[in-house]
Design an enzyme around this catalytic site. Structure first.
Site: not given
Length: 853
Positions: A90, A488
């Protein structure tokens, strides 16, 4: 000569004029654009859009939320070779220019004059940084001018290394990856420090065109771009000739890597996501928060496995529903397929076939569900079926691998086991298979649902939570959102109320028919025991051990419904959501699995109420701790003295609320967090509040240990531990199946049922449908850990009684057994403890204001 001199003078004048005009133009442009340029000082304290990350308490990644994948790095954490790769690709002169490159700008201008098109070019890394942070990507002259001036300002404000650090963390590199840290994970599944030179060059080639040069989208163009970057690196002296040659010859190794999830807990992760969004809004997904939850990675894995195995076992007990879909396979393709296999694999073995894109495309519509893979039956005969899996893998299923798959007829009827593979599986069938330790077998996605939650009874921290078979198939969280009848498994809370009211484990209650006339129960109600038998006078302990419905109803009649409702509130239940009639004794309330686990924690920890919570701490993007949980904790006998530190008043952390799906729970408050905008801290330990007596908790735990030792939970004896206690739960027509149990360090609730309340089937009780899930998890979670049981508290004595009468045993009585009692509440030989109907109440102090024992 004079003419030449004149020409030179004119040229100098023109040059000077042009330079003057140029300077004036630049000055004018600066004066025009400068007032609207952003303040680059903000770059000194930049905050990246970093996703929300959720971790287990032991630091394993659970989930990541956010559109952008980013892993910010300091400059000294980025390998120099990777920096050189970007410079080569770059901006080779980055460390020499003042932020703009005259040569690059002239080159871009020449390209514009030559082609008449505004192409990308001439931008330095600093200019790209200016564009990425402050400007758009629109190719206009005004944007370019702003970019130039901003680059000059950035160079004055920041060092070159600071600029590179910002750039390498900000740049978009394709596939939701922003910055080199994220790109390394996305393309190679590695940290940047572990990348090869070739991989670094591949990443450095992406900024020019992340889509065009992407190794996943266009490998050939990506390879070409990588070659350019490597050549530049070699020419600039960044890599040696040997490194260059090796990198140029390296194959493309990039592949798409998702987030590296280390602990699979999607239901809890969604709870965290909703909590964080309620706190921070959209900032939750961008500000880099890290949330450390209370779950333990291994416990979570064991919980998920236990639930999967339990629901698969249930679905296999009830028969094969057939393939998910039937398709027609091309005859020519099948011939080629058959020709490509040299031999039939051995039963249960596997073979490798060629990848068939058409079949892969078909299977792509059927992703894995709860670990079950989709497969396409390619061929079958009497002995076995060949099943094609995505990617070209072929597995062979023998008759033994589908022995469970009798045809589903109804929830209570299953056809005979298959005797040949081709009678069950046909070419073109899309089926499910599962791999159990390298062995493949036929399977199917369960229609039944389940949930499991485990928490620490000392402070309420949730250590494992699984809200269903597969979160991505159903996001409904059954742990926190499903309102189900506990059956239960609710009885221990009624029995605890009875002990508080003066009953003892030896109190005799008549297990005989009960007829209740109540308009709320639609007239006459004749409840029954599950076994439809009657045992006559029965000790309270045995009533719970054998889950006798009639005993529970008579106890509730005796202590009173209003009394029981108020007492249940001690365990965290909302009395307004409990039935105000005798069905309360049989568990007809609507509760969530988390509420049940929270209630059982009171028994496990010796009588204290703790609130479930799942967020241990929240860490901000800058590493500061924004929130630290300080839950109420069981700390006796070493509780700290009360501290005067004020706790800010803020909304409670609540569990998320669902708006769709089956019956939904009201949000349940969890541990209250500290205010996020205060520096005040809570005490190191905030003592939990006692809600039932230590003696009550001890006696109830003892009774529930007998549920496992000789009652409905005795299958858990296979775990070979004496510190386990719990209770099964089964509702009418086997619609819900439960098991809640614990030792002194871990409480777990398991539930199984259909979301639409279909019956589970005959004999699918809590002991059969839910207890195996609980056992698998507790066996794994407690493996290797010492037994943890509550010591006998003061005020509780153990004496021998006559098991038939519940009275004190005479000396030398052969069948006498030990039982626990409160001091001063021992039975006497001449005292009748029998209760018939609601005619009598055991001697004791009524009301909820009596001293806890």
């Amino acid at each position: 000569m004079r003419l030449i001199g004149r020409i030179l003078r004119w040229l100098l004048v023109l040059a000077a004029s042009g330079a003057t005009i140029g300077v004036l133009a630049v000055a004018f442009a600066y004066l025009y654009f400068a007032p609207n340029l952003p303040d680059v000082a903000a770059l000194r304290d930049v905050q990246y859009q970093v996703p929300l990350k959720v971790y287990s308490v032991d630091g394993r990644l659970v989930a990541e939320y956010g559109e952008k994948r980013r892993d910010p790095l300091r400059f000294d954490q980025i390998p120099p070779t990777l920096v050189h790769a970007f410079l080569a690709a770059e901006d080779a002169n980055f460390y020499e220019h003042p932020g703009i490159s005259i040569r690059g700008l002239l080159r871009a201008a020449f390209e514009l004059i030559k082609t008449g098109q505004k192409r990308q070019g001439g931008s330095t890394i600093t200019m790209q940084l200016a564009r990425n942070f402050f400007l758009s990507d629109r190719k206009t002259y005004s944007r370019k001018i702003r970019e130039l001036f901003l680059a000059l300002k950035i160079e004055k404000a920041l060092s070159k290394d600071q600029i590179l650090e910002l750039y390498l963390n900000k740049i978009y590199l394709g596939n939701r990856a922003y910055g080199v840290g994220a790109a390394a994970h996305v393309y190679y599944g590695e940290n940047v420090q572990k990348l090869t030179v070739a991989q670094m060059a591949m990443i450095a080639g992406l900024p020019k065109a992340p889509s065009a040069y992407n190794p996943l989208a266009d490998p050939s163009r990506a390879l070409e771009r990588r070659g350019y970057v490597l050549t530049r690196m070699h020419d600039l002296g960044f890599i040696t000739a040997t490194q260059f040659e090796q990198a140029m010859q390296a194959p493309i190794t990039a592949s798409l890597h998702g987030t590296d999830i280390e602990a699979h807990a999607p239901y809890l992760a969604e709870m965290v996501r909703q909590d964080m969004y309620s706190r921070y809004g959209d900032r939750a997904y961008t500000d880099g928060f890290k949330v450390y939850t209370t779950i333990k990675a291994q416990d979570q894995a064991d919980a998920t496995s236990a639930l999967h195995e339990d629901l698969i076992a249930y679905t296999e007990r009830h028969g094969y529903r057939g393939p998910e879909v039937k398709t027609r396979l091309s005859g020519d393709l099948l011939k080629q397929w058959r020709a490509g296999l040299t031999h039939m694999p051995a039963a249960g073995g596997s073979a490798e076939g060629a990848v068939i894109p058409m079949w892969d495309q078909l299977l792509s519509h059927y992703g894995p569900v709860g670990g079950l893979q989709a497969g396409l039956v390619a061929a079958s005969d009497a002995k076995m079926a060949e099943v094609y899996l995505a990617g070209g893998q072929v597995v062979a299923l023998g008759v033994d691998d589908m022995a469970w798959a009798g045809r589903y007829i109804s929830v209570n009827r299953v056809g005979p086991a298959p005797t040949s593979a081709d009678a069950l599986l046909k070419p073109g069938d899309v089926i499910r298979v599962r791999d159990v330790r390298g062995h493949w077998s036929l399977s199917q996605v369960p229609k039944v649902s389940g949930a499991l939650v485990a928490l620490n009874p000392h402070n309420g921290a949730i250590v494992a939570l699984v809200g269903g078979f597969d979160y991505y198939a159903s996001k409904f969280n059954r742990v926190t959102q499903a309102l189900r009848q506990p059956g239960s498994s609710f009885k221990p809370f009624v029995y605890s109320a009875a002990l508080h009211d003066g009953y003892t484990p030896a109190t005799l209650v008549n297990d005989a028919p009960v007829v209740v006339r109540d308009s709320a129960l639609e007239g006459v109600w004749r409840p029954e025991n599950y076994e439809r038998n009657f045992n006559g006078p029965t000790r309270l302990r045995l009533g719970l051990v054998h889950s006798l419905n009639l005993v529970s109803i008579r106890v509730l009649q005796a202590i009173g419904i209003d009394y029981a409702l108020k007492y249940a509130a001690r365990f965290g239940f909302d009395p307004a959501r409990l039935p105000h009639n005798l069905t309360l004794a049989l568990g007809s309330a609507s509760v969530t699995p988390l509420e049940m686990a929270t209630g059982y924690a009171v028994f496990a920890n010796g009588g204290y109420r703790v609130a479930p919570f799942y967020i241990d701490r929240i860490v901000g993007g800058d590493g500061s701790v924004l929130y630290q949980a300080h839950p109420a904790t069981v700390c006796e006998p070493n509780c700290p003295a009360a501290q005067a530190t004020a706790t800010p008043s803020v909304p409670s952390q609540v569990l998320p609320e669902n708006t769709t799906g089956p019956a939904v729970a009201t949000p349940l408050a969890s541990a209250r967090p500290l205010s996020l905008d205060t520096t005040e801290t809570a005490p190191a330990i905030r003592p939990a509040v006692r809600v039932i007596g230590a003696g009550n908790a001890y006696q109830m735990t003892s009774m529930m240990k007998d549920v496992i030792r000789m009652g409905t939970g005795r299958a858990a004896l296979r775990l070979q531990r004496t510190d386990l206690a719990g209770k099964t739960g089964t509702t009418n027509d086997q619609v819900d199946a439960w098991f809640s149990g614990f030792n002194s360090d871990l409480v777990t609730t398991a539930w199984v049922g259909f979301d639409d309340n279909q019956p589970l089937g005959h004999a699918e009780t809590g002991a059969r449908a839910a207890l195996p899930m609980w056992m698998d998890f507790m066996g794994a979670a407690l493996k290797g850990l010492p037994e943890a049981t509550m010591p006998q508290p003061q005020g509780i004595v153990t004496v021998k009684i006559d098991p038939k009468t519940g009275l004190l045993a005479n000396p030398g009585e052969a069948d006498a057994i030990f039982e626990t009692f409160r001091e001063g509440h021992l039975p006497k030989p001449d005292t009748s403890a029998a209760v018939s109907g609601s005619e009598a109440t055991p001697q004791g102090s009524r009301g909820l204001t009596q001293q806890l024992y």
